[in-house]
Design a protein around this motif. Sequence first.
Motif, PDB file in Angstrom:
ATOM      1  N   TYR A 326      22.035  55.982  60.341  1.00 55.62           N
ATOM      2  CA  TYR A 326      22.673  55.493  61.655  1.00 55.62           C
ATOM      3  C   TYR A 326      22.268  54.139  62.254  1.00 55.62           C
ATOM      4  N   HIS A 327      21.769  53.290  61.540  1.00 50.72           N
ATOM      5  CA  HIS A 327      21.455  51.917  61.847  1.00 50.72           C
ATOM      6  C   HIS A 327      21.782  51.157  60.475  1.00 50.72           C
ATOM      7  N   SER A 328      22.397  50.110  61.171  1.00 51.37           N
ATOM      8  CA  SER A 328      22.705  48.883  60.004  1.00 51.37           C
ATOM      9  C   SER A 328      21.732  48.207  59.355  1.00 51.37           C
ATOM     10  N   ARG A 329      21.718  47.783  58.108  1.00 50.01           N
ATOM     11  CA  ARG A 329      20.764  47.126  57.615  1.00 50.01           C
ATOM     12  C   ARG A 329      20.163  45.827  58.392  1.00 50.01           C
ATOM     13  N   SER A 330      21.007  45.372  59.164  1.00 57.36           N
ATOM     14  CA  SER A 330      20.812  43.945  59.812  1.00 57.36           C
ATOM     15  C   SER A 330      20.203  44.359  61.384  1.00 57.36           C
ATOM     16  N   TRP A 331      20.169  45.891  61.734  1.00 58.52           N
ATOM     17  CA  TRP A 331      19.588  46.170  62.760  1.00 58.52           C
ATOM     18  C   TRP A 331      18.243  46.032  62.792  1.00 58.52           C
ATOM     19  N   ALA A 332      17.411  46.580  61.754  1.00 58.12           N
ATOM     20  CA  ALA A 332      16.068  46.494  61.638  1.00 58.12           C
ATOM     21  C   ALA A 332      15.428  46.059  60.572  1.00 58.12           C
ATOM     22  N   GLN A 333      15.908  45.074  59.986  1.00 55.05           N
ATOM     23  CA  GLN A 333      15.448  44.108  58.927  1.00 55.05           C
ATOM     24  C   GLN A 333      15.736  42.731  59.505  1.00 55.05           C
ATOM     25  N   ALA A 334      14.611  41.898  59.565  1.00 61.13           N
ATOM     26  CA  ALA A 334      14.632  40.298  59.970  1.00 61.13           C
ATOM     27  C   ALA A 334      15.638  39.667  59.224  1.00 61.13           C
ATOM     28  N   LYS A 335      15.247  39.889  57.701  1.00 61.31           N
ATOM     29  CA  LYS A 335      16.442  39.223  56.654  1.00 61.31           C
ATOM     30  C   LYS A 335      17.997  39.509  56.999  1.00 61.31           C
ATOM     31  N   GLY A 336      18.199  40.962  57.214  1.00 58.01           N
ATOM     32  CA  GLY A 336      19.532  41.226  57.413  1.00 58.01           C
ATOM     33  C   GLY A 336      20.078  40.731  58.732  1.00 58.01           C
ATOM     34  N   LEU A 337      19.338  40.836  59.735  1.00 55.05           N
ATOM     35  CA  LEU A 337      19.891  40.244  61.162  1.00 55.05           C
ATOM     36  C   LEU A 337      19.966  38.916  61.028  1.00 55.05           C
ATOM     37  N   HIS A 338      19.151  38.037  60.318  1.00 52.73           N
ATOM     38  CA  HIS A 338      19.230  36.646  60.373  1.00 52.73           C
ATOM     39  C   HIS A 338      20.507  36.230  59.390  1.00 52.73           C
ATOM     40  N   ASP A 358      17.849  32.729  72.530  1.00 55.88           N
ATOM     41  CA  ASP A 358      17.950  32.423  71.273  1.00 55.88           C
ATOM     42  C   ASP A 358      17.138  33.466  70.356  1.00 55.88           C
ATOM     43  N   VAL A 359      17.085  33.474  69.036  1.00 53.19           N
ATOM     44  CA  VAL A 359      16.395  34.524  68.263  1.00 53.19           C
ATOM     45  C   VAL A 359      15.440  33.547  67.290  1.00 53.19           C
ATOM     46  N   ILE A 360      14.167  33.825  66.966  1.00 49.79           N
ATOM     47  CA  ILE A 360      13.496  33.124  66.124  1.00 49.79           C
ATOM     48  C   ILE A 360      13.303  33.926  65.016  1.00 49.79           C
ATOM     49  N   PHE A 361      13.189  33.334  63.889  1.00 48.77           N
ATOM     50  CA  PHE A 361      13.038  34.054  62.708  1.00 48.77           C
ATOM     51  C   PHE A 361      11.789  33.132  61.703  1.00 48.77           C
ATOM     52  N   TYR A 362      10.967  33.962  61.034  1.00 49.07           N
ATOM     53  CA  TYR A 362       9.913  33.230  60.154  1.00 49.07           C
ATOM     54  C   TYR A 362      10.534  33.448  58.791  1.00 49.07           C
ATOM     55  N   ARG A 414      -2.238  30.442  58.806  1.00 49.24           N
ATOM     56  CA  ARG A 414      -3.608  30.596  58.649  1.00 49.24           C
ATOM     57  C   ARG A 414      -3.624  31.664  57.628  1.00 49.24           C
ATOM     58  N   ASN A 415      -2.825  32.766  57.862  1.00 47.13           N
ATOM     59  CA  ASN A 415      -3.020  34.077  57.293  1.00 47.13           C
ATOM     60  C   ASN A 415      -2.303  34.215  56.024  1.00 47.13           C
ATOM     61  N   HIS A 416      -0.901  33.538  55.998  1.00 43.86           N
ATOM     62  CA  HIS A 416       0.005  33.740  54.935  1.00 43.86           C
ATOM     63  C   HIS A 416       0.576  32.511  54.351  1.00 43.86           C
ATOM     64  N   GLY A 417      -0.044  31.220  54.566  1.00 42.89           N
ATOM     65  CA  GLY A 417       0.325  30.051  54.144  1.00 42.89           C
ATOM     66  C   GLY A 417       1.530  29.442  55.050  1.00 42.89           C
ATOM     67  N   GLU A 418       2.192  28.506  54.313  1.00 39.69           N
ATOM     68  CA  GLU A 418       3.365  27.654  55.144  1.00 39.69           C
ATOM     69  C   GLU A 418       4.410  28.746  55.559  1.00 39.69           C
ATOM     70  N   GLN A 419       4.900  28.217  56.754  1.00 41.18           N
ATOM     71  CA  GLN A 419       5.994  28.936  57.167  1.00 41.18           C
ATOM     72  C   GLN A 419       7.189  28.180  57.570  1.00 41.18           C
ATOM     73  N   ARG A 420       8.406  28.620  57.810  1.00 40.70           N
ATOM     74  CA  ARG A 420       9.529  27.735  58.140  1.00 40.70           C
ATOM     75  C   ARG A 420      10.205  28.576  59.341  1.00 40.70           C
ATOM     76  N   ILE A 421      10.273  27.980  60.466  1.00 39.06           N
ATOM     77  CA  ILE A 421      10.787  28.761  61.678  1.00 39.06           C
ATOM     78  C   ILE A 421      12.352  28.477  61.679  1.00 39.06           C
ATOM     79  N   HIS A 422      12.968  29.380  62.132  1.00 38.14           N
ATOM     80  CA  HIS A 422      14.674  29.110  62.034  1.00 38.14           C
ATOM     81  C   HIS A 422      14.830  29.732  63.442  1.00 38.14           C
ATOM     82  N   ILE A 423      15.712  29.033  64.408  1.00 42.39           N
ATOM     83  CA  ILE A 423      16.128  29.337  65.529  1.00 42.39           C
ATOM     84  C   ILE A 423      17.418  29.616  65.552  1.00 42.39           C
ATOM     85  N   VAL A 424      17.829  30.807  65.819  1.00 46.24           N
ATOM     86  CA  VAL A 424      19.485  30.975  65.844  1.00 46.24           C
ATOM     87  C   VAL A 424      19.963  31.381  67.260  1.00 46.24           C
ATOM     88  N   ARG A 425      20.908  30.761  67.410  1.00 44.36           N
ATOM     89  CA  ARG A 425      21.910  31.010  68.629  1.00 44.36           C
ATOM     90  C   ARG A 425      23.050  31.909  68.321  1.00 44.36           C
TER      91      ARG A 425
END
Length: 431
Positions: A326-338, A358-362, A414-425
């Motif tokens: 009853y939920h789309s994959r994009s609803w509850a998965q950051a990758k899918g929502l992005h 706006d929405v922030i994604f790591y 620090r915990n997981h190594g290099e990150q890339r931030i995406h800001i989506v409108r």
Amino acid sequence: MVAYHDLYDCRVDQWQKAADDWVDLARRSSSACEDIRAQGKKPLDDHWADATGKQAGKRMEDLADRLESGGDIMKGVAMVLDALAHSMGFAQRTLYHAAELAGEYGLNIQDGRAVGAYTGAAPVGPNVPQSVRDAYTKELGDLATVNGLIAEALREAAQADEKASVELDKLAKAVDVADTSRAHNEILVEASHVECEMLRADIPAGKDPHLQRAWWDGLTPQQQKDLMRADPVTLADLKGLPPEVGRELRGPDGKIDRVEMVRYALDHWDKKDDLKFENNCANFTSSALEAGGMQKKFDFWLGPRGENTWGRESGLGWDFVDQRAYHSRSWAQAKGLHGFLLRNGGEEVARSEALPGDVIFYEQVAADPAEPQGEIYHAAVVTSVTPDGDIKLTQHTSSFQNVSLDSREHVAARNHGEQRIHIVRPHPNWY
């Protein structure tokens, strides 16, 4: 209490300079911490394995932790001083506007208040000409406007002074903290909240709409923009602002009400969702989008389970089934929502262009056991952008409200190594 002439003559730029100096100190502390871990602790661990080496490594780690904690505390000081500088700037500009209006209306400022020709001597009696009565009525209105702005300016300055004083005292007492988790997740978070509270209190919520309009008109265009980015919810609730301000805050295309999206995030950051996923960040972000009015996009045959869909249905009340059917994959998965947002009208924007709503994604850039390399794994909502450009996010898993993106990104790196931030409108193109 801040007096009229104290505010009128204060050097706001000195607080801003102090904030910039503390930011520089925080960077130096963080850099020293990284050097100690990389050039001191790691070589000791790699090449000195006996008890003495371990003891030396422990001392190095303690020093690095204190420097890291100190850096976070310094960032907190900078946040408070930056808010103080801007709050005093808003207050001072409102006071200047009051003085300018007093001059236009033919009023004088005496002992921090506007006075006029009829102050203390109201024209009464049957023989008073109508022109005098009209002038007296106009002066009463002019005095109310000017003195209302003076009172508002002093209120803004006083609240900023008081809040900053209390928080800076707290930060000064935390200088010996060596617990990096406490420094980052408690002390720095509280400073960020105080920063936002100070900026919010610069807005005359609950005041007369006429005063709100006079206050707004007195701000510079940059100050208006700064407050629209810092606290769109409080501004949107004012009755006295021009209609075009509300339209810009909420979103000119009418597809998503960005104010209601931010309001939901701020109100629900520490509340349980109806259906909680193990990693709840995207579910929370989707709920905020839904609160902002983003309409669901379902497949004709498969409903939310189709490809390129977004949304949820009420479900059966069984978590295991509802999460999957009853939920789309994009609803509850950051990758899918992005991916969904970008495929359906959304655009990625630079950090310098970020706005509340706006929405922030790591994205995980470095190889890491916890997250696949190249994976979009986390989502959050931009709920504020302070006048110095610091992006504040609100999220679930873990739950935080109005915390600095820079600081959270540092922890993730620090915990997981290099990150890339995406800001989506989001710009929904299916309705």
